[in-house]
Structures are given as structure tokens and as C-alpha cells.
Design an enzyme around this catalytic site. Structure first.
Site, mmCIF file in Angstrom:
data_model
loop_
_atom_site.group_PDB
_atom_site.id
_atom_site.type_symbol
_atom_site.label_atom_id
_atom_site.label_comp_id
_atom_site.label_asym_id
_atom_site.label_seq_id
_atom_site.Cartn_x
_atom_site.Cartn_y
_atom_site.Cartn_z
ATOM 1 C CG HIS A 131 -2.061 1.047 1.132
ATOM 2 N ND1 HIS A 131 -1.914 2.130 1.304
ATOM 3 C CD2 HIS A 131 -3.389 0.543 0.700
ATOM 4 C CE1 HIS A 131 -3.098 2.989 1.070
ATOM 5 N NE2 HIS A 131 -3.957 1.879 0.720
ATOM 6 C CG ASP B 1 -8.277 -3.870 -2.780
ATOM 7 O OD1 ASP B 1 -9.305 -3.680 -2.840
ATOM 8 O OD2 ASP B 1 -7.277 -3.009 -2.877
#
Length: 370
Positions: free
Chosen positions: A256, A307
Site C-alpha cells: 500500500h 482488497d
């Protein structure tokens, strides 16, 4: 001037909606762990819009408004029925949301009161749009929304036409809480750029949906499910992942831009994935996901983001993978609209500069001499 690729690390706005500080995500100062474990999605939406958690009367009033606005115009349903076979689900959502503005008499009313109502309307209508699209493409008629039930319950009900199980509603509700806002992400920034021109809230949300459609943003959870389907079984995980890493293939759902020590939302989705696997009596997706995490984290030091486990959660809820990103939008519209309202309150046109790297001192050459 020096360009910063991807605007990484650039502070582009001041906001009181959500924060990511030292790897901790908060909504209006409340830790995401606290909200995920205790709050309903409706409470979180209210928190994002109004800056505080609702009392019972305020939550009841919001529920009544969501009930009132959940029905979408028949003209929008008729439009969805005309979409070509194979239409991308996010393209369908983008088009339908844009068209909703045509049937809202307040669409161009820029008063604070009208914009607040439009935020609630969009939150109420997006689940109805997504469920209607999912059924229409299967040759089924849309199911009208129920009154007095949660957004999570209503979406699963409109999707299947059946009363959803309590554990399924709880899982989806928690997923909606976890996806509701995430500081100045790509889609939220797109929404704020659009409305900073004093365009309307429907335009802002349509821009956000366009940004969310990309696989590097909302589409990542769908890509995770594609990977799980390609792997096929637990026995194939190690060879598949090792081969992908050896060939420098990006493993979706890991890493991320902001979180360097792991996404705090991932653990909640991992737990949901495990519980739903137990409920279905099939732990394959969960076990495969855990093994993938072990390999990728062990070899690359990358940890799963929001996700990664949401893919197995939605699949275990019986949701087709191309609806994963529209569900993301159903949740994130609460954050988008909160940011849009905040942008309107203290607006300045968002107009950055570019670091020009092209040629200079070029003279015009007449067409006959080219």
C-alpha cells in the site's frame, strides 16, 4: 518546480474526515478497529457526514431517509435494460449514477441543505442500482428495496430476492464500514477536483466511480479473485506464487502506498473470510489466501491490503467477482460525499502545475516546408 510522480507524499488538502497516522486509520478520530467491531455502516455514514456518531433518534431519522430515497426512477431501470450484453459493471454504475441527476429536481441546487440530501440519496440509491444491474443482465426483474432494514441487508435481498442470513448481513456490513473512507485516495481526490469547479455532487461521484474502476484502485479485489481462480487449489499455491515472484509479476492485494507496516483493515476481512468459509463448509479460499500471504510476506515483505481478503469474503457471500468494485462504491460513496460536502464548505479550485519536460524554442514551420 519539481514534479512528484503520483503526488506521493504531497499534502493536497486539509480534512477532518479521516486520517492515516503511523499506520492507524480513523474516521473523525475514531479508530477503524473500534468502528469495525461495534458500529453499523449507517452509523459510520452519519459519522462521516455530520462529524459525530448519531443518537438513536438521529439514526432512526437517517434510516427513514434512506428508505425514502432507495427506490430508483423507472427510467433508470429502463436505461440499464438497454446496456449491451457484457457491459462492465463499473461502467454501468458510472452511467446510471450520472443519469440519476436527470431525475433529481435538486440536482443543481447548491445549497448546503440540498447537497446533504443528495448525499443521502446517492447512498440510498447505489445499492439499488448495482442489484438491479446484476439481476437485469441475468434476465431477471429488479427486486424493490425493503424498508426498515440495513443497507447490507437490503443489498443482499435485492441481489437474490431472498432473505439473507444474519451472518452474511453482518459480514457485508462490516466490509462496508471498512471501505467507507480512506483519506485522500485516488477516487476521493477525483471527486474533490471535480466539485472544486463548483460542479454538482452527481458529477463528483461519477468522477470518483471512474477513478475507482481502475485495477490499481477499486479493481484490485477483483484481480485477487482472478488469481485465486487461476491457482485453482491449495496444492498449486506455492508453485504459482513462486513463479510469479520469480518473473516479477505483481501480486494484487499486497502492499500500500500509505501503509508500510500493513493495512489495519485486512485483519478484519481475514477473520470474516474464515468465518464465512466455516459457514459454507468450504475453507479452500481462506486456506489458499493464508498460504499466499505467508509466501508473499515472507519473500517480499509485503503485507495484504484491504482488497486481498475482501475477494474471498464477497465470493463466499455468493457475489460475482465483477460486482466487487461496485460494492466498494456502495460503501465509499459515504466518504466521497462527505469529502464533497467538505470541499464545498471551504472551496478553492484545485489547479496544480506541471513540470514541463518537452522541447523549447521550437519555431513554426509552414505546412509546405514540413
Amino acid at each position: 518546480m519539481t514534479a512528484t510522480k503520483g503526488l506521493e507524499g504531497i499534502v493536497a488538502a486539509a480534512s477532518s474526515i479521516s486520517s492515516i497516522i503511523d499506520g492507524v486509520l480513523t474516521y473523525r478520530g475514531i479508530n477503524i478497529d473500534d468502528l469495525a467491531e461495534n458500529a453499523s455502516f449507517e452509523e459510520v455514514a452519519y459519522l462521516l457526514w455530520y462529524g459525530k456518531l448519531p443518537n438513536r433518534a438521529e439514526l432512526n431519522q437517517l434510516q427513514q431517509q434512506l428508505d425514502e430515497y432507495a427506490v430508483i426512477p423507472q427510467q433508470v431501470i429502463d436505461q440499464i435494460k438497454l446496456y449491451p450484453n457484457g457491459t462492465n459493471s463499473m461502467a454501468a454504475l458510472r452511467s446510471a449514477v450520472s443519469s440519476l441527476a436527470l431525475y433529481d429536481e435538486e440536482a443543481n441546487d447548491m445549497s448546503a441543505e440540498a447537497n446533504q440530501r443528495k448525499a443521502i440519496k446517492l447512498q440510498a440509491k447505489l445499492p439499488t442500482v448495482v442489484a438491479a444491474f446484476a439481476r437485469i443482465r441475468e434476465g431477471k426483474e429488479p427486486v424493490a428495496p425493503k424498508k426498515g432494514v440495513s443497507i447490507a441487508y437490503n443489498f443482499l435481498y435485492m441481489l437474490t430476492g431472498e432473505e439473507p442470513a444474519e451472518v452474511a448481513v453482518k459480514a457485508l456490513d462490516q466490509a462496508l464500514v471498512l471501505h467507507a473512507d480512506h483519506e485522500l485516495n485516488a477516487s476521493t481526490f477525483a471527486a474533490r477536483v471535480t466539485v472544486a469547479t463548483l460542479s454538482d455532487i452527481y458529477s463528483g461521484v461519477t468522477s470518483a466511480i471512474g477513478a475507482l474502476k481502475g485495477p490499481l484502485h477499486g479493481g484490485a479485489n477483483e484481480a485477487v479473485m482472478v488469481m485465486l481462480e487461476e491457482i485453482g487449489s491449495f496444492d498449486n499455491v506455492e508453485s504459482y506464487i513462486n513463479n510469479a515472484l520469480a518473473n516479477k509479476v505483481k501480486i494484487m492485494g499486497f502492499g500500500h502506498r500509505v501503509y508500510k507496516n500493513g493495512d489495519p483493515r485486512a485483519k478484519h476481512l481475514q477473520h470474516m473470510s474464515k468465518e464465512l468459509g466455516k459457514l459454507k463448509g468450504n475453507m479452500d479460499l481462506f486456506n489458499m489466501s493464508v498460504k499466499i500471504e505467508e509466501l508473499v510476506t515472507g519473500q517480499k515483505g509485503l503485507k495484504p491490503n484491504v482488497d486481498f481478503y475482501s475477494a474471498s469474503v464477497y465470493t463466499n457471500l455468493g457475489i460475482q467477482r465483477d460486482l466487487f468494485t461496485p460494492i466498494f462504491a456502495i460503501s465509499r460513496v459515504s466518504g466521497w460525499t462527505a469529502h464533497i460536502l467538505e470541499q464545498y464548505q471551504d472551496n478553492r479550485l484545485i489547479r496544480p502545475r506541471a513540470d514541463y519536460v518537452g522541447p523549447s524554442n521550437v519555431k513554426y514551420v509552414p505546412i509546405e516546408d514540413r
